[in-house]
Design a protein around this motif. Structure first.
Motif, short mmCIF file in Angstrom:
data_model
loop_
_atom_site.label_atom_id
_atom_site.label_comp_id
_atom_site.label_asym_id
_atom_site.label_seq_id
_atom_site.Cartn_x
_atom_site.Cartn_y
_atom_site.Cartn_z
N THR A 34 0.85 -1.18 0.00
CA THR A 34 0.00 0.00 0.00
C THR A 34 0.90 1.23 0.00
O THR A 34 2.13 1.12 0.09
CB THR A 34 -0.92 0.04 1.23
N THR A 35 0.28 2.39 -0.08
CA THR A 35 1.07 3.63 -0.06
C THR A 35 1.80 3.80 1.28
O THR A 35 2.74 4.58 1.37
CB THR A 35 0.18 4.84 -0.32
N ALA A 36 1.36 3.08 2.32
CA ALA A 36 2.06 3.14 3.60
C ALA A 36 3.43 2.46 3.52
O ALA A 36 4.30 2.70 4.38
CB ALA A 36 1.22 2.49 4.70
N ASP A 37 3.63 1.63 2.51
CA ASP A 37 4.90 0.92 2.35
C ASP A 37 5.91 1.70 1.53
O ASP A 37 7.06 1.25 1.38
CB ASP A 37 4.66 -0.43 1.68
N VAL A 38 5.51 2.84 1.00
CA VAL A 38 6.40 3.67 0.18
C VAL A 38 6.27 5.12 0.63
O VAL A 38 5.42 5.47 1.45
CB VAL A 38 6.06 3.55 -1.32
#
Length: 204
Positions: A34-38
């Motif tokens: 998810t965008t939380a991983d980048v």
């Protein structure tokens, strides 16, 4: 990078609030990210190439017209990760004052253009290049025109795609209101396209 899972922990330049950002979310999801991983860095399309060259971001998602300039700038550091999990569509939106006669005429013109592209692709590419008035280069048109599918349709698949992207937009941009399939269907008027090409409408 050889796959979308390699994006984890990376800085990714993308024009936020666009369908390109939505495409990024689909790319990440394909790798169970998810965008939380980048780290998403909001950049205009013309800022992504310089940011990559400087090392300000590790990857970028942008529009096809910027692929070749980015390849030229990065040389052997350039790499693409092809993604087939998202189809970008062009939506024809008519305002409340547009008559069905006018909308139907536009759709008939689009249908005629579609037939012209299918019958004579080289002439169609020349017409696109001429109409761009220098905004597009011949190599770009020759490369990318065959990658697009041309036609005007209203299909159940289109409605499903719109509902999925609307759900993402509501979450990503904290938008109010409902945008589920039923609500979206109320904003689609199949009559003009049905008049222009009855076979193009399969949505009910």
């Amino acid at each position: 990078m050889t796959g979308f899972d390699d994006l984890k922990g990376r800085r990714i330049g993308v024009p936020q609030g666009t369908d390109v950002e939505y495409a990024l979310s689909r790319m990440l999801a394909s790798a169970r990210l998810t965008t939380a991983d980048v780290t998403v860095v909001n950049l205009a399309p013309n800022q992504i190439t310089p940011a990559l060259a400087r090392g300000d971001v590790d990857a970028g998602v942008t529009f096809p017209s910027f692929y070749d300039p980015t390849r030229d700038t990065l040389a052997n550091r350039y790499a693409e990760l092809p993604f087939t999990g998202y189809t970008a569509r062009t939506l024809l939106v008519a305002g409340p004052e547009a008559s069905e006669e006018t909308t139907t005429a536009v759709l008939r013109a689009l249908r005629k253009a579609q037939q012209g592209i299918a019958a004579d692709p080289p002439t169609a590419r020349k017409a696109v290049l001429a109409q761009s008035k220098g905004a597009l280069q011949a190599d770009y048109v020759d490369s990318f025109q065959p990658r697009h599918a041309y036609g005007a349709t209203l299909t159940p698949e289109l409605l499903d795609d719109l509902a999925q992207e609307a759900a993402w937009a509501k979450t990503a941009q904290n938008l109010p209101g409902s945008a589920d399939r039923t609500v979206l269907l109320k904003h689609l008027n199949p009559a003009p396209l049905t008049a222009a090409d009855p076979t193009a409408v399969t949505i009910r």
